[in-house]
Design a protein around this motif. Structure first.
Motif, PDB file in Angstrom:
ATOM      1  N   LEU A 180       0.869 -25.412  10.291  1.00 14.96           N
ATOM      2  CA  LEU A 180       0.882 -23.950  10.281  1.00 14.96           C
ATOM      3  C   LEU A 180       1.438 -23.439   8.953  1.00 14.96           C
ATOM      4  O   LEU A 180       0.850 -22.551   8.331  1.00 14.96           O
ATOM      5  CB  LEU A 180       1.718 -23.408  11.446  1.00 14.96           C
ATOM      6  CG  LEU A 180       1.939 -21.888  11.479  1.00 14.96           C
ATOM      7  CD1 LEU A 180       0.604 -21.150  11.628  1.00 14.96           C
ATOM      8  CD2 LEU A 180       2.889 -21.518  12.604  1.00 14.96           C
ATOM      9  N   MET A 181       2.528 -24.005   8.518  1.00 19.44           N
ATOM     10  CA  MET A 181       3.137 -23.563   7.260  1.00 19.44           C
ATOM     11  C   MET A 181       2.208 -23.837   6.073  1.00 19.44           C
ATOM     12  O   MET A 181       2.126 -23.021   5.146  1.00 19.44           O
ATOM     13  CB  MET A 181       4.492 -24.231   7.071  1.00 19.44           C
ATOM     14  CG  MET A 181       5.512 -23.761   8.103  1.00 19.44           C
ATOM     15  SD  MET A 181       7.078 -24.599   7.970  1.00 19.44           S
ATOM     16  CE  MET A 181       7.856 -23.558   6.742  1.00 19.44           C
ATOM     17  N   ASP A 182       1.502 -24.950   6.097  1.00 19.59           N
ATOM     18  CA  ASP A 182       0.536 -25.244   5.033  1.00 19.59           C
ATOM     19  C   ASP A 182      -0.578 -24.209   5.010  1.00 19.59           C
ATOM     20  O   ASP A 182      -0.967 -23.713   3.947  1.00 19.59           O
ATOM     21  CB  ASP A 182      -0.062 -26.641   5.208  1.00 19.59           C
ATOM     22  CG  ASP A 182       0.942 -27.753   4.925  1.00 19.59           C
ATOM     23  OD1 ASP A 182       1.992 -27.486   4.298  1.00 19.59           O
ATOM     24  OD2 ASP A 182       0.674 -28.904   5.343  1.00 19.59           O
ATOM     25  N   ARG A 183      -1.095 -23.861   6.183  1.00 21.65           N
ATOM     26  CA  ARG A 183      -2.170 -22.873   6.273  1.00 21.65           C
ATOM     27  C   ARG A 183      -1.672 -21.504   5.820  1.00 21.65           C
ATOM     28  O   ARG A 183      -2.352 -20.792   5.092  1.00 21.65           O
ATOM     29  CB  ARG A 183      -2.702 -22.816   7.707  1.00 21.65           C
ATOM     30  CG  ARG A 183      -3.899 -21.936   7.931  1.00 21.65           C
ATOM     31  CD  ARG A 183      -5.241 -22.648   7.843  1.00 21.65           C
ATOM     32  NE  ARG A 183      -5.365 -23.821   8.665  1.00 21.65           N
ATOM     33  CZ  ARG A 183      -5.876 -23.841   9.896  1.00 21.65           C
ATOM     34  NH1 ARG A 183      -6.343 -22.731  10.441  1.00 21.65           N
ATOM     35  NH2 ARG A 183      -5.950 -24.967  10.579  1.00 21.65           N
ATOM     36  N   ILE A 184      -0.462 -21.136   6.227  1.00 25.66           N
ATOM     37  CA  ILE A 184       0.132 -19.861   5.795  1.00 25.66           C
ATOM     38  C   ILE A 184       0.243 -19.848   4.279  1.00 25.66           C
ATOM     39  O   ILE A 184      -0.074 -18.851   3.633  1.00 25.66           O
ATOM     40  CB  ILE A 184       1.521 -19.647   6.440  1.00 25.66           C
ATOM     41  CG1 ILE A 184       1.388 -19.425   7.946  1.00 25.66           C
ATOM     42  CG2 ILE A 184       2.244 -18.464   5.797  1.00 25.66           C
ATOM     43  CD1 ILE A 184       2.718 -19.497   8.693  1.00 25.66           C
ATOM     44  N   GLY A 185       0.688 -20.969   3.709  1.00 26.70           N
ATOM     45  CA  GLY A 185       0.819 -21.070   2.248  1.00 26.70           C
ATOM     46  C   GLY A 185      -0.486 -20.801   1.526  1.00 26.70           C
ATOM     47  O   GLY A 185      -0.511 -20.094   0.514  1.00 26.70           O
ATOM     48  N   LYS A 186      -1.578 -21.332   2.044  1.00 26.57           N
ATOM     49  CA  LYS A 186      -2.895 -21.106   1.431  1.00 26.57           C
ATOM     50  C   LYS A 186      -3.256 -19.617   1.467  1.00 26.57           C
ATOM     51  O   LYS A 186      -3.714 -19.057   0.467  1.00 26.57           O
ATOM     52  CB  LYS A 186      -3.967 -21.925   2.151  1.00 26.57           C
ATOM     53  CG  LYS A 186      -3.848 -23.407   1.910  1.00 26.57           C
ATOM     54  CD  LYS A 186      -4.845 -24.191   2.730  1.00 26.57           C
ATOM     55  CE  LYS A 186      -4.625 -25.680   2.556  1.00 26.57           C
ATOM     56  NZ  LYS A 186      -5.481 -26.490   3.419  1.00 26.57           N
ATOM     57  N   TYR A 187      -3.052 -18.989   2.596  1.00 25.81           N
ATOM     58  CA  TYR A 187      -3.388 -17.570   2.725  1.00 25.81           C
ATOM     59  C   TYR A 187      -2.444 -16.691   1.895  1.00 25.81           C
ATOM     60  O   TYR A 187      -2.857 -15.661   1.373  1.00 25.81           O
ATOM     61  CB  TYR A 187      -3.396 -17.151   4.200  1.00 25.81           C
ATOM     62  CG  TYR A 187      -4.716 -17.466   4.854  1.00 25.81           C
ATOM     63  CD1 TYR A 187      -5.687 -16.488   5.005  1.00 25.81           C
ATOM     64  CD2 TYR A 187      -4.996 -18.752   5.292  1.00 25.81           C
ATOM     65  CE1 TYR A 187      -6.902 -16.777   5.591  1.00 25.81           C
ATOM     66  CE2 TYR A 187      -6.218 -19.054   5.875  1.00 25.81           C
ATOM     67  CZ  TYR A 187      -7.171 -18.068   6.022  1.00 25.81           C
ATOM     68  OH  TYR A 187      -8.385 -18.347   6.589  1.00 25.81           O
ATOM     69  N   LYS A 188      -1.193 -17.111   1.756  1.00 21.89           N
ATOM     70  CA  LYS A 188      -0.250 -16.351   0.921  1.00 21.89           C
ATOM     71  C   LYS A 188      -0.674 -16.404  -0.547  1.00 21.89           C
ATOM     72  O   LYS A 188      -0.596 -15.403  -1.259  1.00 21.89           O
ATOM     73  CB  LYS A 188       1.173 -16.900   1.075  1.00 21.89           C
ATOM     74  CG  LYS A 188       1.857 -16.413   2.333  1.00 21.89           C
ATOM     75  CD  LYS A 188       3.165 -17.077   2.666  1.00 21.89           C
ATOM     76  CE  LYS A 188       4.163 -17.282   1.603  1.00 21.89           C
ATOM     77  NZ  LYS A 188       5.436 -17.864   2.106  1.00 21.89           N
ATOM     78  N   ARG A 189      -1.134 -17.584  -0.984  1.00 20.84           N
ATOM     79  CA  ARG A 189      -1.587 -17.697  -2.380  1.00 20.84           C
ATOM     80  C   ARG A 189      -2.803 -16.809  -2.629  1.00 20.84           C
ATOM     81  O   ARG A 189      -2.905 -16.150  -3.668  1.00 20.84           O
ATOM     82  CB  ARG A 189      -1.888 -19.153  -2.719  1.00 20.84           C
ATOM     83  CG  ARG A 189      -0.627 -19.986  -2.905  1.00 20.84           C
ATOM     84  CD  ARG A 189      -0.922 -21.361  -3.475  1.00 20.84           C
ATOM     85  NE  ARG A 189      -1.693 -22.219  -2.604  1.00 20.84           N
ATOM     86  CZ  ARG A 189      -1.196 -22.920  -1.574  1.00 20.84           C
ATOM     87  NH1 ARG A 189       0.076 -22.848  -1.287  1.00 20.84           N
ATOM     88  NH2 ARG A 189      -1.983 -23.681  -0.841  1.00 20.84           N
ATOM     89  N   VAL A 190      -3.730 -16.758  -1.688  1.00 26.98           N
ATOM     90  CA  VAL A 190      -4.909 -15.886  -1.815  1.00 26.98           C
ATOM     91  C   VAL A 190      -4.460 -14.427  -1.856  1.00 26.98           C
ATOM     92  O   VAL A 190      -4.920 -13.647  -2.698  1.00 26.98           O
ATOM     93  CB  VAL A 190      -5.902 -16.131  -0.652  1.00 26.98           C
ATOM     94  CG1 VAL A 190      -6.975 -15.062  -0.614  1.00 26.98           C
ATOM     95  CG2 VAL A 190      -6.514 -17.514  -0.768  1.00 26.98           C
ATOM     96  N   GLU A 191      -3.535 -14.069  -0.963  1.00 26.97           N
ATOM     97  CA  GLU A 191      -3.025 -12.697  -0.906  1.00 26.97           C
ATOM     98  C   GLU A 191      -2.332 -12.316  -2.224  1.00 26.97           C
ATOM     99  O   GLU A 191      -2.574 -11.232  -2.762  1.00 26.97           O
ATOM    100  CB  GLU A 191      -2.045 -12.578   0.253  1.00 26.97           C
ATOM    101  CG  GLU A 191      -1.432 -11.204   0.421  1.00 26.97           C
ATOM    102  CD  GLU A 191      -0.437 -11.186   1.571  1.00 26.97           C
ATOM    103  OE1 GLU A 191      -0.803 -10.694   2.644  1.00 26.97           O
ATOM    104  OE2 GLU A 191       0.691 -11.670   1.388  1.00 26.97           O
TER     105      GLU A 191
END
Length: 158
Positions: A124-135
């Motif tokens: 979950l944290m890895d997936r959140i990290g990916k979306y945070k970088r895009v954001e």
């Protein structure tokens, strides 16, 4: 440090090295010879700073978190993980589901977690990290306007 736990004099000397500024002021204000043992020192310290003890948060506090309209994923996830870390017990399965349900319904990460669920908090944290970088990339792109120099004002021709 555990191997020196029987050496009270050493423990008393090392004790202040673990204190922050407020506790250090308290320690320095102790009257000379007012503490007779390491046990007495720790008891006195605990009775003075008991109000600073962290009380574990109940599971319900995690369940009530949700992303606010206009809030960034970074801000929401920071709030969420801070609350999660204050919980005493391990509720990884609940953490995954409550994080997802706390996201705005149209958020891409929520859609991603629905379509391809994660198996554990690390994923979950890895997936959140990916979306945070895009954001973050999108937010930085909004701040940069394309500057087109006017025609006929070429500074190199002068």
């Amino acid at each position: 440090m555990a191997i020196y736990s029987q050496n009270e004099a050493l423990m008393c000397k090392v004790f202040p090295s673990n204190l922050g500024p407020v506790a250090m002021r308290w320690f320095n204000s102790l009257k000379a010879n007012s503490i007779g043992s390491y046990k007495q020192l720790t008891q006195t310290f605990c009775s003075r700073f008991i109000t600073n003890s962290m009380v574990p948060r109940p599971l319900s506090s995690l369940l009530s978190l949700s992303m606010h309209e206009g809030e960034t994923l970074k801000t929401y996830s920071d709030r969420y993980w801070e609350m999660y870390n204050e919980m005493d017990e391990n509720h990884d399965d609940v953490a995954i589901n409550t994080f997802k349900s706390g996201l705005l319904s149209e958020h891409g990460l929520r859609k991603s977690l629905t379509g391809k669920p994660v198996a554990n908090v690390r994923q979950l944290m890895d997936r959140i990290g990916k979306y945070k970088r895009v954001e973050e990339d999108q937010l930085q792109g909004k701040g940069k306007e394309k500057i087109i120099p006017p025609k006929g004002n070429d500074y190199r021709s002068k």
